[in-house]
Design an enzyme around this catalytic site. Structure first.
Site, PDB file in Angstrom:
ATOM      1  CB  SER A   5      14.588   2.194  11.435  1.00 20.24           C
ATOM      2  OG  SER A   5      14.218   1.233  11.020  1.00 20.24           O
TER       3      SER A   5
HETATM    4  N1  SAH Z   1      13.709   0.387   6.388  1.00 16.76           N
HETATM    5  C1  SAH Z   1      12.308   0.946   6.663  1.00 16.76           C
HETATM    6  C2  SAH Z   1      11.755   0.276   7.752  1.00 16.76           C
HETATM    7  C3  SAH Z   1      10.370  -0.372   7.543  1.00 16.76           C
HETATM    8  S1  SAH Z   1       9.633  -1.181   8.783  1.00 16.76           S
HETATM    9  C4  SAH Z   1      12.143   2.416   6.693  1.00 16.76           C
HETATM   10  O1  SAH Z   1      13.323   2.843   7.271  1.00 16.76           O
HETATM   11  O2  SAH Z   1      11.256   2.853   6.542  1.00 16.76           O
HETATM   12  C5  SAH Z   1       9.985  -2.880   8.120  1.00 16.76           C
HETATM   13  C6  SAH Z   1       9.345  -3.309   6.953  1.00 16.76           C
HETATM   14  O3  SAH Z   1       9.347  -4.701   6.523  1.00 16.76           O
HETATM   15  C7  SAH Z   1       7.687  -3.017   6.892  1.00 16.76           C
HETATM   16  O4  SAH Z   1       7.448  -2.110   5.662  1.00 16.76           O
HETATM   17  C8  SAH Z   1       7.357  -4.361   6.465  1.00 16.76           C
HETATM   18  O5  SAH Z   1       6.151  -4.532   5.838  1.00 16.76           O
HETATM   19  C9  SAH Z   1       8.550  -5.141   5.949  1.00 16.76           C
HETATM   20  N2  SAH Z   1       8.458  -6.608   5.538  1.00 16.76           N
HETATM   21  C10 SAH Z   1       8.100  -7.332   6.818  1.00 16.76           C
HETATM   22  N3  SAH Z   1       8.165  -8.715   6.399  1.00 16.76           N
HETATM   23  C11 SAH Z   1       8.699  -8.716   5.083  1.00 16.76           C
HETATM   24  C12 SAH Z   1       9.066  -9.591   4.030  1.00 16.76           C
HETATM   25  N4  SAH Z   1       8.846 -11.013   4.200  1.00 16.76           N
HETATM   26  N5  SAH Z   1       9.545  -9.105   3.084  1.00 16.76           N
HETATM   27  C13 SAH Z   1       9.724  -7.979   2.647  1.00 16.76           C
HETATM   28  N6  SAH Z   1       9.356  -6.901   3.613  1.00 16.76           N
HETATM   29  C14 SAH Z   1       8.892  -7.200   4.829  1.00 16.76           C
END
Ligand code: SAH
Length: 216
Positions: A65
């Site tokens: 993000s």
């Molecule tokens: N906080 C992270 C953002 C990653 S993007 C960072 O700063 O890098 C959001 C993430 O949510 C992705 O990696 C995606 O795979 C995950 N995601 C989506 N649906 C999900 C679920 N049901 N349970 C766990 N993770 C999930």
């Protein structure tokens, strides 16, 4: 966490221009953003962009993000240091690291095992010892360690998953983007005496939350 001096100047500039200048005031959040080496959470071909004002690809069609988004969501949790926090969407582990500097224990859930594997390596190299990662559907929360004083969801949900409302502690706070697959509004939820209070904050655009309580 071990101190990393590489890219320190860029990191300080990021905090000054993107975080403080836009109104983030919590000094603990500001300190954490100054400390965590964001470049180590992306591939080395992106190092030179790691402190810029936008999300970056982390593989598997997912993104780390925007720094300002991380700071403002974290600030809304009002962490003081002894909380237990649940994060849904570990991704790169960057947000996880910020949280780990601000509370006592972080439980972070990710559905893509390859991302968890990489995040685990990075967080271990940095010397964190108060983080627990698991691969599973985060829309079901992580009931084993509930309730949580703070819950942060870093993927966009069609609605707030019930399991997360249930696993929020009394006087706990949750931040979660709610909307459609392209854009959402950041929702802020507080629980007092078993009742839920909900407020809407700014617009945002996260990758979809995929799972039983999210997008199919
Ligand atoms: N906080 C992270 C953002 C990653 S993007 C960072 O700063 O890098 C959001 C993430 O949510 C992705 O990696 C995606 O795979 C995950 N995601 C989506 N649906 C999900 C679920 N049901 N349970 C766990 N993770 C999930």
């Amino acid at each position: 966490m071990i101190e990393v001096s590489e890219w320190k100047h860029e990191r300080e500039r990021m905090v000054k221009e993107q975080i403080v200048a836009r109104g983030i005031e919590d000094t603990r959040v500001i300190q954490a953003m100054n400390k965590v080496p964001r470049h180590l959470f992306v591939e080395n071909t992106y190092y030179h962009q790691a402190y810029n004002d936008y999300p970056l690809p982390i593989g598997q069609n997912q993104t780390i993000s925007q720094p300002y988004m991380v700071a403002s969501m974290t600030e809304l949790l009002e962490l003081k240091g002894n909380e237990k926090v649940l994060e849904i969407g570990t991704g790169s582990g960057y947000q996880t690291a910020i949280l780990a500097l601000l509370c006592s224990k972080v439980y972070s859930v990710e559905r893509i095992s390859e991302l968890t594997r990489k995040a685990r390596l990075t967080l271990k190299q940095l010397g964190f010892s108060n983080i627990n990662l698991i691969v599973r559907d985060g829309t079901l929360g992580w009931s084993e360690f509930a309730p949580y004083n703070g819950i942060i969801v870093t993927a966009g949900a069609p609605e707030i998953p019930n399991a997360l409302i249930e696993q929020l502690a009394n006087n706990g706070r949750m931040v979660i983007p709610v909307g459609n697959e392209a854009s959402q509004t950041l929702n802020f939820v507080e629980k007092h005496k078993g009742r839920i209070y909900r407020k809407e904050f700014f617009g945002c655009a996260f990758v979809p939350l995929v799972g039983k309580g999210g997008w199919k």
